[in-house]
Enzyme design. Structure first.
Site, PDB file in Angstrom:
ATOM      1  CB  THR A 162      31.495  77.728  26.351  1.00 37.06           C
ATOM      2  OG1 THR A 162      30.717  78.429  25.379  1.00 37.06           O
ATOM      3  CG2 THR A 162      30.901  76.351  26.574  1.00 37.06           C
TER       4      THR A 162
ATOM      5  CG  LEU B 262      35.396  74.000  26.033  1.00 35.11           C
ATOM      6  CD1 LEU B 262      35.152  73.758  27.523  1.00 35.11           C
ATOM      7  CD2 LEU B 262      34.243  73.466  25.211  1.00 35.11           C
ATOM      8  CG  ASP B 263      33.162  79.714  21.965  1.00 36.32           C
ATOM      9  OD1 ASP B 263      34.126  79.437  21.225  1.00 36.32           O
ATOM     10  OD2 ASP B 263      31.977  79.708  21.591  1.00 36.32           O
ATOM     11  CB  VAL B 264      36.223  83.519  26.376  1.00 37.08           C
ATOM     12  CG1 VAL B 264      36.231  84.298  27.687  1.00 37.08           C
ATOM     13  CG2 VAL B 264      37.612  83.534  25.748  1.00 37.08           C
TER      14      VAL B 264
END
Length: 313
Positions: free
Chosen positions: A148, A144-146
């Protein structure tokens, strides 16, 4: 040459060919460092000439003993055990650990990121993680993106890693996100099938590109408000920034996603400091029991507050 105290000690005799050179230039030639770094080391007192601390304008002579202490550069991919406030363990068994990742936390170390990580938290908390994969990504089958938040799974055993890695690869994992997007998608539900590649003018962004990687996003409107819509997204593929890129391409960027064209005024009105995007549900065949399991994550406070403000007009 010795290494001590996190620094590499180098001691050399200046050859005749460098006699008369400034000490930073001599260091660059003999130690293979840039003159900028050499000057910084001199300024910090890490360089000596015949036992005396060198000055930045000093010059060297043939036979001078040049000593430099070169601090060892930190490995940007090193996993640093560190407990991270806000990470919540949803499920834990012999095969997997499922957790709720807060915003602002990276899944694993990477160049340019010096903040907390999920793998660092698990290491500090004493979790045993599968050793398959690159050292900084061991046990990682999804990311998961930072920016998100939401639910994600990490594998503890080697068999679990192999099974779930294949499940993600063959798209048998149900990845469900909720996103608040600007405006009202038309149609209210649909499929976006558009290839995604690196943005031609900005390395940190992605875009729909003719020569990009195959990318498919399914969405359905859950709530329609005056300025934005809450949608549920099922990812068929898992490209970096996929939801953000696809919704932006439809002219309905995630609220608060200034990188992909969101209105900063709306984000400010709703009190958002990031894109409204949350990994809400994750379903897959358990790698140990083969039974279908699902795990959910409720909206964190900032996203829930923004949605309440929007609903309240």
């Amino acid at each position: 040459m010795t290494v001590a105290g996190g620094a590499e000690q180098r001691v050399v005799s200046v050859p005749e060919g460098l006699a008369g050179e400034r000490v930073d230039a001599a260091m660059a030639r003999m130690f293979g460092v840039s003159r900028t770094r050499a000057a910084s080391l001199i300024a910090d007192g890490h360089v000596r000439l015949d036992g005396e601390v060198a000055g930045k304008s000093d010059r060297v002579h043939a036979g001078t003993m040049l000593e430099a202490s070169l601090p060892t550069a930190a490995d940007p991919l090193e996993v640093k055990p560190e407990l991270v406030e806000g990470i919540r363990i949803i499920h834990d068994d012999d095969s997997i650990v499922v957790l709720d990742k807060p915003v602002g936390i990276a899944v694993h170390p990477s160049p340019g990121w010096s903040g907390p990580t999920v793998v660092g938290h698990l290491a500090a908390a004493g979790f045993r993680i599968a050793t398959s994969g690159a050292s900084e990504r061991q046990g990682i089958v999804q990311r998961l993106d930072v920016g998100t938040s939401g639910v994600m799974v990490i594998c503890k055993g080697e068999r679990a890693y192999s099974v779930l890695k294949n499940a993600f690869r063959h798209r048998t994992v149900d990845k469900v996100y909720h996103a608040l997007v600007q405006g009202h998608p038309d149609p209210l539900s649909g499929t976006i099938d558009a290839p995604i590649g690196r943005h031609p003018k900005a390395d940190y962004k992605f875009a729909v590109m003719a020569d990009g990687r195959h990318s498919v996003t399914h969405y359905e409107t859950l709530e329609a408000h005056r300025f934005a819509s809450l949608i549920e997204v099922h990812l068929e593929t898992g490209r970096t920034h996929q939801i953000r890129v696809h919704m932006s391409a439809l002219k309905h960027p995630c609220v608060g996603d200034l990188t992909y064209g969101a209105d900063p005024r709306l984000a400010q009105q709703l009190g958002l400091q990031r894109q409204w995007l949350h990994a809400h549900r994750l379903g897959f065949a358990h790698p140990g029991t083969e039974a279908w399991v699902e795990f959910t994550s409720s909206y964190p406070e900032d996203l829930a507050t923004a949605l309440e403000r929007l609903a309240g007009g």
